[in-house]
Design a protein around this motif. Structure first.
Motif, short mmCIF file in Angstrom:
data_model
loop_
_atom_site.label_atom_id
_atom_site.label_comp_id
_atom_site.label_asym_id
_atom_site.label_seq_id
_atom_site.Cartn_x
_atom_site.Cartn_y
_atom_site.Cartn_z
N LEU A 75 -24.73 32.61 -2.27
CA LEU A 75 -26.04 32.15 -2.72
C LEU A 75 -26.05 31.98 -4.23
O LEU A 75 -26.65 31.05 -4.77
N ARG A 126 -26.53 28.16 -5.19
CA ARG A 126 -27.92 27.91 -5.58
C ARG A 126 -28.33 28.72 -6.80
O ARG A 126 -29.52 28.84 -7.08
N SER A 127 -27.39 29.30 -7.50
CA SER A 127 -27.65 30.20 -8.64
C SER A 127 -28.77 31.21 -8.35
O SER A 127 -29.65 31.42 -9.17
N VAL A 128 -28.73 31.79 -7.15
CA VAL A 128 -29.69 32.84 -6.82
C VAL A 128 -29.25 34.14 -7.48
O VAL A 128 -28.08 34.50 -7.41
N SER A 129 -30.20 34.80 -8.14
CA SER A 129 -29.87 36.07 -8.78
C SER A 129 -29.42 37.07 -7.74
O SER A 129 -30.10 37.30 -6.74
N ILE A 162 -31.80 40.07 -6.77
CA ILE A 162 -32.82 39.88 -5.73
C ILE A 162 -32.17 39.78 -4.35
O ILE A 162 -32.58 40.45 -3.41
N VAL A 176 -36.04 32.10 -2.60
CA VAL A 176 -35.28 32.15 -3.85
C VAL A 176 -34.11 31.17 -3.77
O VAL A 176 -33.70 30.56 -4.76
N THR A 177 -33.58 30.97 -2.57
CA THR A 177 -32.50 30.00 -2.39
C THR A 177 -33.02 28.58 -2.60
O THR A 177 -32.36 27.75 -3.23
N ALA A 178 -34.21 28.33 -2.07
CA ALA A 178 -34.74 26.97 -2.16
C ALA A 178 -35.15 26.61 -3.58
O ALA A 178 -35.04 25.47 -3.99
N SER A 179 -35.60 27.62 -4.35
CA SER A 179 -36.19 27.28 -5.64
C SER A 179 -35.31 27.59 -6.83
O SER A 179 -35.56 27.11 -7.93
N ALA A 180 -34.26 28.39 -6.62
CA ALA A 180 -33.57 28.95 -7.79
C ALA A 180 -32.98 27.87 -8.69
O ALA A 180 -33.15 27.91 -9.89
#
Lengths: 368, 300
Positions: free
Chosen positions: A145, A149-152, A155, B279-283
């Motif tokens: 992720l 998608r550069s998800v932190s 989190i 968070v995946t959709a918007s990050a």
């Protein structure tokens, strides 16, 4: 890619990371802050302070049994902390240790019927490998992720913790519930596959701890003496620099998070086979967070991880005695683990950005 | 339907306080991962003080006070001592779980079972008589304060000089500093206020939504709030919309439990799955304040 020893640092025959000022700040902060904080907590709880300290640390010293229990408490912490440190070196925070531990252990529980008939060594190996792989995959979710998608990962790993806990809650209260149990927990591991102790003279050393120590050496060697490890460190030191070297920064970070999850999964299986023998809701008393705290206190320096894991292991070990002998809630250990990290973070921040550090060249403020 | 709305309202109020608490310092460049800990602390203080004093409002005030003090301490650590904000935040959350469980067990062992004061429900005239949606207008007075907070924060951030300077501090602190803005001061007070707001959200959770304090009862809501802020693109209205989404999810997850004999854990996991999804959709599409999470580089 050739590496050279940084100027001003002696080339050591074997170098498992610098034992420097930052590492010393971390270890000192952990010990000093937690020891000082313990006294008022004991007073508030109405416990004689001297008794409190004696019970807390007496649980880990004085007899060979106490020493074995200390090592047993240290094992999952040490392995998880190693994994988190590995991820930290690549510039990522694996907050998901607890989820990876419990999902790894649950995987081994799922395999109980499969391994029951197998030879002992093979059965244990199957569970260990499977638990590690599932932990790896659980960590890889956060890693991918982050990459895609550069998800932190802070989190995503917290959410994965919650999901892992819910999965395990479902399993141990339903399909995997042990026969005849009044509470929700899994069945017991096959007794012939329990991990025992290795006797060295009169001292019994748990097999899991031996594996953990071997891992400390292997992981340190991996980090400092392999191309992979070197690139991983480079990513952590400066993503920009690594990108200029055409390294795939986000892939490296995803891989580190997965590897870190694999270590936590392994810790879960070893704890299952070596100590608790079944999985319940409270399988992990927060080792994932403790492991993170250790990695942060050690600032990614492996020589500091080992003493810190032993120290926190002693706190955990002693907290059980405090709970049973003096009737204190065992959760105060989290306070003793968390607050030193805040203090160390403040000290390190101040040391790096103090007026004196500002005058020094930038290269001296950050040490690999 | 009314049950879903009722649960959703009880869920959205803490999330609104919490996401506003996350938004305020974030806009100024301070990443408050410590939100979870602030909230847990507020839940603890609120539950204990309201039970012992016998007054609900005293519990809320005590939670705000405690949140402000601890928020100020953490603000000093993160802003002026320049501690790594993520490291200090996570560690603070760990410590908060330990501290609140320890002290709650201790206090209960002295005073017996603590039960926070319930009540405080206010009905909006006429609106609360509406069919189905009427339940939304017959709620605790803090629930009615929550939308006002969103409007107020949106106004302050985007329509006042203070808000402009706060955002400037988060996007270009050197420029703000050169223009005479006290960068550290803005970041410090935004973070301290964040502590108070998050603690108030926690107190609402403990006193009104649940009616009890339990170990680690915030269960990741602080991190969910951070997601909501990202989802809302660092704007109060956006965050409020995100909070609504999560509150409805929580309402559904409670109401649907036991549906078709499916395991309850499946439904309990909805908010967490939704967080991951959101968070995946918007990050990637969005980016926050330019200097988020960075230590202060101006010296004044």
């Amino acid at each position: 890619m050739t590496t050279s020893v940084p100027a001003g640092r002696k080339a050591a025959w074997i170098n498992f990371g610098a034992w420097d000022k930052t590492a010393a700040i971390g270890v000192l902060a952990a010990v000093v802050v937690s020891l000082i904080m313990l006294a008022p907590l004991l007073v508030l709880a109405g416990v004689n302070v001297g008794d409190g300290y004696r019970v807390l640390f007496g649980a880990s010293a004085g007899s060979s049994f106490a020493f074995t229990s200390l090592l047993l408490s240290t094992t999952p912490l040490l392995i998880t902390a190693l994994g988190v440190t590995l991820a930290y070196r690549a510039g990522t925070f694996n907050v998901g240790g607890d989820g990876q531990i419990i999902i790894g252990a649950a995987t081994a529980v799922l395999l109980f019927p499969v391994v029951d008939g197998l030879p002992v060594v093979l059965g244990v190996l199957v569970m260990v490998v499977a638990g590690t792989i599932v932990g790896f995959l659980w960590g890889a979710v956060a890693g991918l992720l982050k990459k895609w998608r550069s998800v932190s990962e802070i989190i995503s790993t917290i959410m994965l913790n919650m999901l892992a806990l819910l999965v395990v809650q479902y399993l141990v209260s339903g399909p995997l519930k042990g026969k005849g149990l009044q509470y929700a927990a899994s069945g017991q591991a096959p007794t012939n596959m329990w991990l025992g102790n290795v006797g060295i003279g009169a001292v019994m050393i748990p097999v899991g701890f031996v594996i953990a120590v071997i891992l400390v050496v292997l992981i340190s060697a991996y980090t400092y003496y392999s191309g992979w490890g070197w690139r991983q460190r480079l990513v952590g030191i400066s993503g920009e620099l690594a990108a200029r070297q055409r390294l795939k920064v986000t892939s490296m970070q995803a891989y580190s998070l997965a590897l870190s999850g694999g270590m936590a999964g392994l810790a879960g299986v070893l704890e299952l086979l070596g100590n608790q023998h079944r999985v319940g809701y409270t399988f992990s008393p927060g080792w994932g967070f403790d492991g993170l705290a250790i990695a942060l206190l050690a600032q990614g320096r492996f020589p500091a991880v080992f003493p810190l894991a032993l120290y926190f292991g002693a706190l955990h070990n002693g907290s059980q005695s405090l709970q049973s002998e003096l009737g204190l809630s065992g959760n105060f250990v989290l306070l003793l683990v968390g607050l030193p990290v805040v203090v160390a973070a403040a000290l390190i921040g101040y040391a790096n950005f103090s007026p004196r550090a500002r005058r020094a060249p930038a290269s001296q403020t950050k040490e690999a | 339907m009314e049950a879903i709305l009722q649960i959703a309202v009880l869920a959205i109020v803490p999330l609104i306080f919490l996401s506003m608490a996350g938004l305020l310092p974030w806009v100024s460049g301070v990443l408050v991962v410590a939100l979870e800990g602030f909230m847990l602390l507020g839940a603890f203080v609120g539950a204990v003080v309201s039970s012992l004093s016998g007054y609900q409002s005293v519990g809320f005030l005590a939670a705000i006070g405690a949140g402000l003090v601890i928020g100020a301490v953490m603000a000093y650590v993160m802003v002026y001592l320049r501690a790594d904000q993520v490291v200090a935040g996570i560690a603070f959350n760990i410590a908060a779980v330990g501290a609140t469980s320890f002290f709650f067990a201790l206090i209960e062992s002295h005073h017996g079972k603590l039960t926070p004061v319930r009540g405080g429900t206010v009905s909006v005239p006429f609106l609360s008589d509406l069919p189905v949606v009427g339940v939304v207008f017959s709620q605790h007075w803090l629930a009615i304060l929550a939308p006002i907070l969103v409007v107020a924060l949106a106004f302050v951030l985007f329509r006042t000089g203070v808000g402009l300077r706060l955002r400037a501090v988060g996007d270009f602190s050197a420029g703000a500093h050169a223009a005479g803005v006290n960068v550290g001061g803005y970041r410090f007070w935004a973070t301290a206020a964040s502590g108070a707001l998050a603690a108030l959200g926690g107190a609402f959770l403990a006193i009104v939504s649940v009616g009890d304090f339990t170990e680690n009862m915030t269960a990741g809501r602080g991190y969910i709030a951070l997601t909501i802020v990202i989802l809302g693109r660092w704007k109060p209205w956006g965050a409020a919309a995100g909070a609504l989404l999560f509150a409805v999810a929580e309402g559904l997850s409670v109401v649907w439990q036991g549906f078709a004999g499916l395991p309850s854990q499946l439904f309990l996991s909805i908010p967490y799955l939704l967080t991951l999804l959101a968070v995946t959709a918007s990050a990637r599409a969005s980016h926050g304040p330019v200097e988020e999470g960075r230590p202060m580089t101006v010296w004044a």
